[in-house]
Design a protein around this motif. Structure first.
Motif, PDB file in Angstrom:
ATOM      1  N   LYS A   1       0.792  -1.323   0.010  1.00  0.00           N
ATOM      2  CA  LYS A   1       0.030   0.084   0.030  1.00  0.00           C
ATOM      3  C   LYS A   1       0.852   1.216   0.122  1.00  0.00           C
ATOM      4  N   ASN A   2       1.934   1.354   0.549  1.00  0.00           N
ATOM      5  CA  ASN A   2       3.094   2.128   0.642  1.00  0.00           C
ATOM      6  C   ASN A   2       4.292   1.909   0.494  1.00  0.00           C
ATOM      7  N   PRO A   3       4.558   1.804  -0.687  1.00  0.00           N
ATOM      8  CA  PRO A   3       5.899   1.342  -1.114  1.00  0.00           C
ATOM      9  C   PRO A   3       7.109   2.010  -0.752  1.00  0.00           C
ATOM     10  N   GLN A   4       7.012   3.211  -0.501  1.00  0.00           N
ATOM     11  CA  GLN A   4       8.042   4.015  -0.029  1.00  0.00           C
ATOM     12  C   GLN A   4       8.359   3.954   1.420  1.00  0.00           C
ATOM     13  N   GLY A   5       7.624   3.319   2.226  1.00  0.00           N
ATOM     14  CA  GLY A   5       7.580   3.255   3.569  1.00  0.00           C
ATOM     15  C   GLY A   5       7.524   4.904   3.978  1.00  0.00           C
ATOM     16  N   GLY A   6       8.270   5.098   5.175  1.00  0.00           N
ATOM     17  CA  GLY A   6       8.361   6.628   5.451  1.00  0.00           C
ATOM     18  C   GLY A   6       7.866   6.569   7.040  1.00  0.00           C
ATOM     19  N   ILE A   7       7.631   8.068   7.430  1.00  0.00           N
ATOM     20  CA  ILE A   7       7.449   8.245   8.465  1.00  0.00           C
ATOM     21  C   ILE A   7       5.824   8.442   8.809  1.00  0.00           C
ATOM     22  N   ILE A   8       5.116   7.821   9.781  1.00  0.00           N
ATOM     23  CA  ILE A   8       3.842   7.994  10.078  1.00  0.00           C
ATOM     24  C   ILE A   8       3.905   8.640  11.614  1.00  0.00           C
ATOM     25  N   THR A   9       2.714   9.396  11.758  1.00  0.00           N
ATOM     26  CA  THR A   9       2.609   9.969  13.085  1.00  0.00           C
ATOM     27  C   THR A   9       1.307   9.272  13.686  1.00  0.00           C
ATOM     28  N   LYS A  10       1.426   8.707  14.988  1.00  0.00           N
ATOM     29  CA  LYS A  10       0.317   8.108  15.373  1.00  0.00           C
ATOM     30  C   LYS A  10       0.168   8.495  16.805  1.00  0.00           C
ATOM     31  N   GLU A  11      -0.818   8.248  17.742  1.00  0.00           N
ATOM     32  CA  GLU A  11      -0.804   8.301  18.974  1.00  0.00           C
ATOM     33  C   GLU A  11      -0.056   7.316  19.783  1.00  0.00           C
ATOM     34  N   GLY A  12       0.684   7.680  20.649  1.00  0.00           N
ATOM     35  CA  GLY A  12       1.462   7.120  21.584  1.00  0.00           C
ATOM     36  C   GLY A  12       0.392   6.825  22.832  1.00  0.00           C
ATOM     37  N   SER A  13       0.953   5.801  23.554  1.00  0.00           N
ATOM     38  CA  SER A  13       0.115   5.662  24.827  1.00  0.00           C
ATOM     39  C   SER A  13       0.646   6.394  25.772  1.00  0.00           C
ATOM     40  N   VAL A  14      -0.320   6.439  26.750  1.00  0.00           N
ATOM     41  CA  VAL A  14      -0.208   7.216  28.073  1.00  0.00           C
ATOM     42  C   VAL A  14      -0.400   6.469  29.469  1.00  0.00           C
ATOM     43  N   HIS A  15       0.276   6.442  30.261  1.00  0.00           N
ATOM     44  CA  HIS A  15      -0.073   5.412  31.530  1.00  0.00           C
ATOM     45  C   HIS A  15      -1.262   5.963  32.115  1.00  0.00           C
ATOM     46  N   ALA A  16      -2.036   5.040  32.667  1.00  0.00           N
ATOM     47  CA  ALA A  16      -3.501   5.214  32.892  1.00  0.00           C
ATOM     48  C   ALA A  16      -3.489   6.045  34.220  1.00  0.00           C
ATOM     49  N   SER A  17      -2.456   5.789  35.054  1.00  0.00           N
ATOM     50  CA  SER A  17      -2.426   6.560  36.134  1.00  0.00           C
ATOM     51  C   SER A  17      -2.275   8.154  35.916  1.00  0.00           C
ATOM     52  N   ASN A  18      -1.799   8.538  34.658  1.00  0.00           N
ATOM     53  CA  ASN A  18      -1.607  10.016  34.355  1.00  0.00           C
ATOM     54  C   ASN A  18      -2.839  10.585  33.544  1.00  0.00           C
ATOM     55  N   VAL A  19      -4.115   9.861  33.471  1.00  0.00           N
ATOM     56  CA  VAL A  19      -5.154  10.479  33.179  1.00  0.00           C
ATOM     57  C   VAL A  19      -6.308  10.555  33.966  1.00  0.00           C
ATOM     58  N   MET A  20      -6.877  11.509  33.909  1.00  0.00           N
ATOM     59  CA  MET A  20      -8.352  11.413  34.756  1.00  0.00           C
ATOM     60  C   MET A  20      -9.598  11.714  34.117  1.00  0.00           C
ATOM     61  N   ILE A  21     -10.575  11.054  34.236  1.00  0.00           N
ATOM     62  CA  ILE A  21     -11.842  11.183  33.506  1.00  0.00           C
ATOM     63  C   ILE A  21     -12.353  12.746  33.863  1.00  0.00           C
ATOM     64  N   VAL A  22     -12.542  13.276  32.653  1.00  0.00           N
ATOM     65  CA  VAL A  22     -13.496  14.784  32.759  1.00  0.00           C
ATOM     66  C   VAL A  22     -15.014  14.385  32.775  1.00  0.00           C
ATOM     67  N   CYS A  23     -15.460  14.988  33.654  1.00  0.00           N
ATOM     68  CA  CYS A  23     -16.711  14.694  34.300  1.00  0.00           C
ATOM     69  C   CYS A  23     -17.434  15.693  33.006  1.00  0.00           C
ATOM     70  N   GLN A  24     -18.751  15.434  32.400  1.00  0.00           N
ATOM     71  CA  GLN A  24     -19.566  16.129  31.431  1.00  0.00           C
ATOM     72  C   GLN A  24     -20.246  17.068  32.152  1.00  0.00           C
ATOM     73  N   GLY A  25     -20.808  16.666  33.238  1.00  0.00           N
ATOM     74  CA  GLY A  25     -21.502  17.569  34.226  1.00  0.00           C
ATOM     75  C   GLY A  25     -20.731  19.070  34.715  1.00  0.00           C
ATOM     76  N   CYS A  26     -19.620  18.820  35.408  1.00  0.00           N
ATOM     77  CA  CYS A  26     -18.974  19.922  36.020  1.00  0.00           C
ATOM     78  C   CYS A  26     -17.850  20.160  35.051  1.00  0.00           C
ATOM     79  N   ASP A  27     -17.586  19.322  34.067  1.00  0.00           N
ATOM     80  CA  ASP A  27     -16.218  19.836  33.123  1.00  0.00           C
ATOM     81  C   ASP A  27     -15.098  20.072  34.029  1.00  0.00           C
ATOM     82  N   GLU A  28     -14.986  19.107  34.944  1.00  0.00           N
ATOM     83  CA  GLU A  28     -13.716  19.238  35.775  1.00  0.00           C
ATOM     84  C   GLU A  28     -13.241  17.604  35.699  1.00  0.00           C
ATOM     85  N   PRO A  29     -11.869  17.489  35.552  1.00  0.00           N
ATOM     86  CA  PRO A  29     -11.235  16.135  35.820  1.00  0.00           C
ATOM     87  C   PRO A  29     -11.353  15.631  37.369  1.00  0.00           C
TER      88      PRO A  29
END
Ligand SMILES: [Zn+2]
Length: 108
Positions: free
Chosen positions: A53-81
């Motif tokens: 599909k991509n005979p040249q190969g190359g560089i792609i940009t993609k999302e890297g992972s983040v450790h789950a302890s570094n994220v907090m759910i943002v509430c839709q009600g109060c819009d605060e993590p």
């Protein structure tokens, strides 16, 4: 095995690292590694080998992972993590609610 406090589709805020303070939607979770992939955040460049599909190969940009302890759910009600409480509803299903305002995290 204990799951993560975040699930696919959750809105989260990153608490540390280069994306600190940014918000995004969880695309994927890796409970085994306790990592999450967030839409548009923590982008990494990765070299890819040529394929048909991509005979040249190359560089792609993609999302890297983040450790789950570094994220907090943002509430839709109060819009605060914030912390999430677990409640069992009338149907016996476990639901997540915001500890601050009581909004249902799993709704919508
Ligand atoms: Zn809330």
């Amino acid at each position: 095995m204990a799951g993560l406090h975040v699930r696919k589709g959750d809105r989260v805020e990153v608490l540390s690292g280069k994306e600190k303070g940014k918000r995004g939607k969880v695309l994927r979770t890796a409970p085994k590694d306790r990592r999450v992939i967030i839409e548009g955040l923590n982008l990494i460049k990765r070299a890819v080998k040529p394929t048909k599909k991509n005979p040249q190969g190359g560089i792609i940009t993609k999302e890297g992972s983040v450790h789950a302890s570094n994220v907090m759910i943002v509430c839709q009600g109060c819009d605060e993590p914030g912390r999430v409480a677990h409640k069992v509803d009338d149907q016996g299903k476990s639901r997540r609610v915001c500890r601050q305002c009581g909004a249902d995290i799993d709704k919508g």
